[in-house]
Scaffold this active site. Structure first.
Site, PDB file in Angstrom:
ATOM      1  CB  THR A   1      -0.917  -0.004   1.238  1.00  0.00           C
ATOM      2  OG1 THR A   1      -1.794  -1.125   1.139  1.00  0.00           O
ATOM      3  CG2 THR A   1      -1.749   1.267   1.326  1.00  0.00           C
TER       4      THR A   1
ATOM      5  CG  HIS B   1      -0.758   0.565  -4.528  1.00  0.00           C
ATOM      6  ND1 HIS B   1      -1.106   0.501  -5.840  1.00  0.00           N
ATOM      7  CD2 HIS B   1      -0.741  -0.727  -4.085  1.00  0.00           C
ATOM      8  CE1 HIS B   1      -1.316  -0.760  -6.202  1.00  0.00           C
ATOM      9  NE2 HIS B   1      -1.100  -1.535  -5.144  1.00  0.00           N
TER      10      HIS B   1
END
Lengths: 343, 343, 343, 343
Positions: free
Chosen positions: D40, D43
């Site tokens: 994450t 990202h």
């Protein structure tokens, strides 16, 4: 306020004028609208060994209750002022292994309202916010007051599968009656209700007309159940009576591979023939206590909303709190359903 | 052929020359390569009440066996001639509710090889084809002979979750030893082995060096387990001893919400304090008998193929069948692991 | 005898005079009293790609059947001559891992009656004894003929808990109708029946008046279900339609932690948004096929004996076998419940 | 303090001097001792559509962290000042159905630390007390920082039975590596590790020497697994890669009746052949996200205490927070295990 107080280490109780409880930061104060009498309350009133081992008077007892929230502690976010709530009797610590793994109802440091803390046979009661279940405003207070014991039945009955199963319920006191009603409502395909008291058997019939009524005082119930199940025995026994004889029967009528849920509390040790009763039979025996927080409460809400089962007929008597003595003696007599008190 | 026959309703047994069994259409004949002594065999030899209630002499006893298929009945499609097989002792009827719902091992009309039909302490044995588990050709016969009792342990231990659990095993006879080894191999994070006999405790240590050894004859094992589990108790108790004292302890050391699997057969009824031992604690109590057909056998095959656990060290003594008397007395002494006989 | 034969690799079928089947040692011969039309039969009749991939004409098709045993093979012990039986369509091998571990219905080498072997749209049919479920003599043949598809619904609906759950059933063809009826009978507290065809929706209403009817052709059913479940979604989706659109909706209306059972067979791959539909939601997705042998059949027997659910209203049309063409076209039209044929 | 801030809606991040967070009544302040980089975080750094859909800059990101409690809010009873804690990333609402029924990790109103609130790539972080898991003082901070992702693996792997099972793990990034290690440690009898990157495959080998390594870029892994399982397929597939191709393979190698746990997040919808992949096979498909609060954390504690599995070798790189850019790019490269940052 008026409150029913266990004042000393002896039988009896007194209705006294006491201060309205002050609440802590994580508590709420409820105005009690209805409270129901539990077997534990009768133990306390009669001052049995069970009560003697647990209670430190003076204490306000009573714990099956419904009330309106009239004050909330500083740290309480829910319930809100004005909410109608039912009381979950068990106060979990929130920190132990069980509390942290979805089993708060078997908390290692459990405290019980009306046993370890002042309870609800009073005009007002202090309840930890964590023990409040919010009800819709239109819920009858009587219904709110019996959710706690109904939850014992729902939790015990649904501790294993009952869909398409034959189920024998041992004992038709209030919780046994709830069990009969719940399993009949939720998919049991054969229901046996066992109880020596004809009045209570008749109540079982009204709650679940399809149930087969069996009176162990008058007939060989083990044989009757075996005959009605092709000699195989039932899939599920729910032991709610606390009787040692009934506990033994609960195993005898069980089919190989069946389940016994033990819900009622025997007052004496039970001698089991573990090879025949459990091992060769591969029985699953489940201890069941209280209500899963909050799964059982959600199950009750869904069940009641659906209209599949109406527990209200189990309430048979109602008294003002001042008549506590009559109410407690009546409830102790074993001929009633639920007995309610109104402060 | 030579066969060990229980000839009369009295202690003892005789090694006799008898006819090789004839087989029916659904049977196979095996040449027995190795057979192991079970507690049941000792009951039969000593002619205990347990045996008196079950056996009708004359009968060839023995049922934990491995052999080669040397003849097959007309309707048998598997096993094949020449196959090496281990014997599943339980002969299910195939027609009852349990048999039809994946629980043949608790068949309502179960017959047991070596108890109700002639068994395997003999050069040849007639075995129903439905009771044969095929082994790869290179399986040692000794291993094949102990799969049946290993299966009792595997089934009992895996009757609930053991992954990441603390497990106490009560009793380190052969099946208890298998339990210790299996749970240590398959993911238990804490293992307690309890046994009064130091020789057997030492065997538990060799099978599972990480297990904590506890001798109830020398220390307060309940306290020791509670201390080692932060006062909480173990997640799982496996009762394999059949001792009533151990059975009670199995509940006392259990954490709230834990599981007790009852595997060993007490010879006397067990008095349980069901409120404290089961209900308040919400214990799950499981009777465990035999092996699930054939799930348990597949589990054993996978376990053995993986090399995670080697049960062979549990075999401590080997005798020719002619020395049956020494072998049975030795096994009865409680100081051994598995004792094998070779016909 | 008269038999409906798929004679070639093209649409259609022929009613021919053929020999009565000869049976093997493990078979029985039944005189077919009633047979029901399955979606598979329509595939065969219309010679769809589904049928082309599976069938080798010539073959007698039809597999949902009830009949009387009129001959038994040499090795058959049950059923007996004269027994009334319903047919389990799946012929398990009995030897694979699944067959040996209680999952014969997903046998690795499954053969299917009426697809791989001659079937039951005929006066007589050869059925493996292992595929016969014995019925009491007074069972209506029509009921016996629809037990196989009812079993698909019972197995799929009960593949997880439905007690006290909200359940959405996608598709109200015969199996969807059975699902609606079964979950309503066995403890679901909220039932949604989804179906674009008003005739079938009306049938759902007759089977389960408490079910909420939703027509995806006329309303936003996802929104309707979310609104009716406080925005949370249903506990259980039963996908019975085989429609890819309905399959997607079955996930969209599911609450976090809910279950989707996939029962209907899509004819095209389904594109799933696995993060949103399954992973973040922690959905449990269960493939469901056939009936567990014999657990599902026992469940049906108990359910029907209890009177909790009557599947007979799902039968809407009845034809003599000679009118097979009308019957098959009618069943293909999607406006009927079950259509029966009588040889 | 120094903190890594996502300052705008574009790739990149900035190490800024910002105020130490102020805490609310139910929060604690931790001094971050170690933090790990999650997918994450990459990202967010790369500002992918995944991040664009979730994040509102400016925000301090990072959420896998271990730190010491240096301040506690007024209403916090646990953790205490000075406690060492690991961070549970998920902030549950505590009020929804899931939160009230033991499934806080799939809360309907979940907020995520480092995504919806300021995170832990900073010298200090504000953490809700309810998201703190207390560690013993001697726990290495590095270990504390990787418990959150280890928990994803433990939860996913143990979402069904792995004891005595064959397990295929698709993808050997850090969470896949944890899965391989955990199932090998906890009783899987056959383990397959699948990964196209040879470096990561080699790491899988070091964590679990008994695992069979398979490179889908170089061999037909479906065939290899089927051959190694007698054509049957594996009992369990753990899909950790998020690749749509791997997801399809996870179903293809599954035996009938097996389980697929979906753990990795595909970035595109996955097209499944539901009849072949799920329905006929009766697959159980489980979405798995986060960690069960707090069951998964207890499982980790027991696992680590037992010494059965050491996750530390999965940490391959360590950087001071100032080198965040190198660290994030390295982690994004797919050749590493876990990459740690030290503020």
């Amino acid at each position: 306020m008026k409150a029913l107080v266990k004042t000393g280490r002896a039988p009896g109780a007194e209705l006294l004028d006491v201060d309205i409880p002050t609440i802590g930061a994580t508590d709420v104060l409820i105005r009690v609208k209805a409270a129901a009498i539990c077997g534990t309350d009768i133990h306390i009133y009669h001052w049995t060994p069970f009560a003697q081992a647990r209670l430190k008077p003076p204490l306000i007892f009573g714990h099956e209750a419904c009330g309106e929230v009239v004050a909330v502690g500083d740290q309480v976010t829910t319930p809100k002022l004005g909410d109608l709530v039912a009381v979950e009797t068990h106060i979990p610590c929130g920190q132990c292994y069980q509390c942290q793994t979805g089993a708060q109802h078997i908390c290692e440091r459990m405290a019980i309202i009306g046993v370890h803390t002042d309870g609800a046979f009073a005009e007002y009661a202090r309840i930890p916010a964590v023990c409040c279940w919010r009800l819709s405003k239109d819920t009858p207070a009587d219904l709110g007051a019996i959710l706690e014991p109904l939850g014992v039945a729902v939790h015990g009955a649904l501790s294993g599968e009952i869909n398409g199963k034959s189920v024998a319920v041992f004992g038709c006191g209030p919780i046994g009656l709830f069990c009969v009603g719940v399993v009949a409502a939720l998919g049991a395909t054969k229901v046996f209700a066992l109880e020596p008291n004809p009045t209570r058997l008749a109540m079982a019939h009204r709650l679940a007309p399809q149930a087969r009524l069996l009176n162990p005082a008058r007939e060989d119930v083990v044989r009757a159940i075996l005959e009605a199940t092709e000699g195989r025995g039932v899939d599920v026994s729910l032991e709610v009576s606390g009787s040692t004889e009934a506990t033994k029967m609960a195993f005898q009528v069980l089919r190989r591979g069946g389940r016994v849920s033990l819900i009622g509390m025997p007052s004496a040790p039970v001698e089991l023939d573990t090879p025949e009763d459990i091992i060769y039979k591969e029985a699953t025996v489940l201890g069941c206590t209280g209500r899963i927080m909050w799964q059982t409460w959600w199950q009750m809400q869904y069940l009641l909303e659906s209209g599949r089962f109406d527990p209200m007929p189990v309430i048979t008597h109602r008294f003002p709190l001042a008549d506590f003595s009559s109410a407690l003696e009546l409830a102790a007599g074993g001929e009633t359903g639920k007995v309610l008190l109104y402060p």
